[in-house]
Write a protein that holds these residues in place. Structure first.
Motif, PDB file in Angstrom:
ATOM      1  N   UNK A 201       0.719  -1.273  -0.312  1.00  0.00           N
ATOM      2  CA  UNK A 201       0.191   0.206   0.025  1.00  0.00           C
ATOM      3  C   UNK A 201       0.854   1.248   0.063  1.00  0.00           C
ATOM      4  N   UNK A 202       0.415   2.160  -0.882  1.00  0.00           N
ATOM      5  CA  UNK A 202       0.995   3.566  -0.810  1.00  0.00           C
ATOM      6  C   UNK A 202       0.294   4.448  -0.054  1.00  0.00           C
ATOM      7  N   UNK A 203       0.669   5.424   0.926  1.00  0.00           N
ATOM      8  CA  UNK A 203      -0.176   6.285   1.622  1.00  0.00           C
ATOM      9  C   UNK A 203       0.638   7.643   1.518  1.00  0.00           C
ATOM     10  N   UNK A 204      -0.229   8.527   1.140  1.00  0.00           N
ATOM     11  CA  UNK A 204       0.552  10.009   1.377  1.00  0.00           C
ATOM     12  C   UNK A 204      -0.022  10.588   2.430  1.00  0.00           C
ATOM     13  N   UNK A 205       0.427  11.008   3.399  1.00  0.00           N
ATOM     14  CA  UNK A 205       0.121  11.727   4.528  1.00  0.00           C
ATOM     15  C   UNK A 205       0.405  13.160   4.233  1.00  0.00           C
ATOM     16  N   UNK A 206      -0.613  13.831   4.543  1.00  0.00           N
ATOM     17  CA  UNK A 206      -0.608  15.449   4.286  1.00  0.00           C
ATOM     18  C   UNK A 206      -1.291  16.252   5.526  1.00  0.00           C
ATOM     19  N   UNK A 207      -0.545  17.246   6.020  1.00  0.00           N
ATOM     20  CA  UNK A 207      -1.177  18.287   6.767  1.00  0.00           C
ATOM     21  C   UNK A 207      -1.902  19.177   6.040  1.00  0.00           C
TER      22      UNK A 207
END
Length: 149
Positions: free
Chosen positions: A1-7
């Motif tokens: 799984x690829x996950x982009x975590x952004x504020x």
């Protein structure tokens, strides 16, 4: 799984925390990061957003740039337990997934996935990191990229 975590992008301080809106500078920063993500090979299939206004506005800008749908998630607000999010990630079949949330949540979730602890790393507003996980779990992610405004 690829996950982009952004504020979320920069928000004003003129109201209650849940109702804070993006500033003009915050909108521009989110747009810049959105275009950088669009130019990468990691285009998300879906965006998960906190229900707070500034996160929903951030997700809306990203949705337009990246042409992907947004789902509001109640378990990714600033002080939520990242363990609940981890459970949802385990159940999710979406990849790449972009998650838009807040500090300290984004920092704690990132360190939980990469290092297996919950101490948390700082995130600038509109900063995003890309994690690659062969298996979703604490300490199972590799930091592959980051996107700065």
């Amino acid at each position: 799984m690829q996950l982009i975590i952004m504020r979320h992008g920069e928000a004003g301080w003129h109201t209650l925390d849940q109702e804070r809106s993006l500033t003009d500078a915050g909108r521009r920063m989110v747009g810049t990061v959105g275009h950088r993500i669009a130019e990468s090979t990691w285009r998300p299939a879906r965006i998960w957003s906190s229900p707070y206004i500034r996160a929903r506005q951030t997700a809306g800008i990203l949705s337009e740039i990246l042409n992907c749908p947004v789902e509001e998630k109640t378990f990714i607000t600033p002080d939520d337990d990242p363990g609940a999010c981890l459970d949802e990630l385990l159940a999710s079949q979406v990849s790449p997934l972009l998650l838009v949330s807040h500090m300290p949540f984004v920092g704690v979730l990132s360190t939980l996935l990469v290092d297996g602890h919950r101490q948390g790393i700082p995130f600038m507003t509109a900063q995003a990191v890309l994690l690659d996980m062969p298996v979703v779990g604490p300490g199972c992610a590799d930091l592959k990229d980051q996107f700065l405004p």
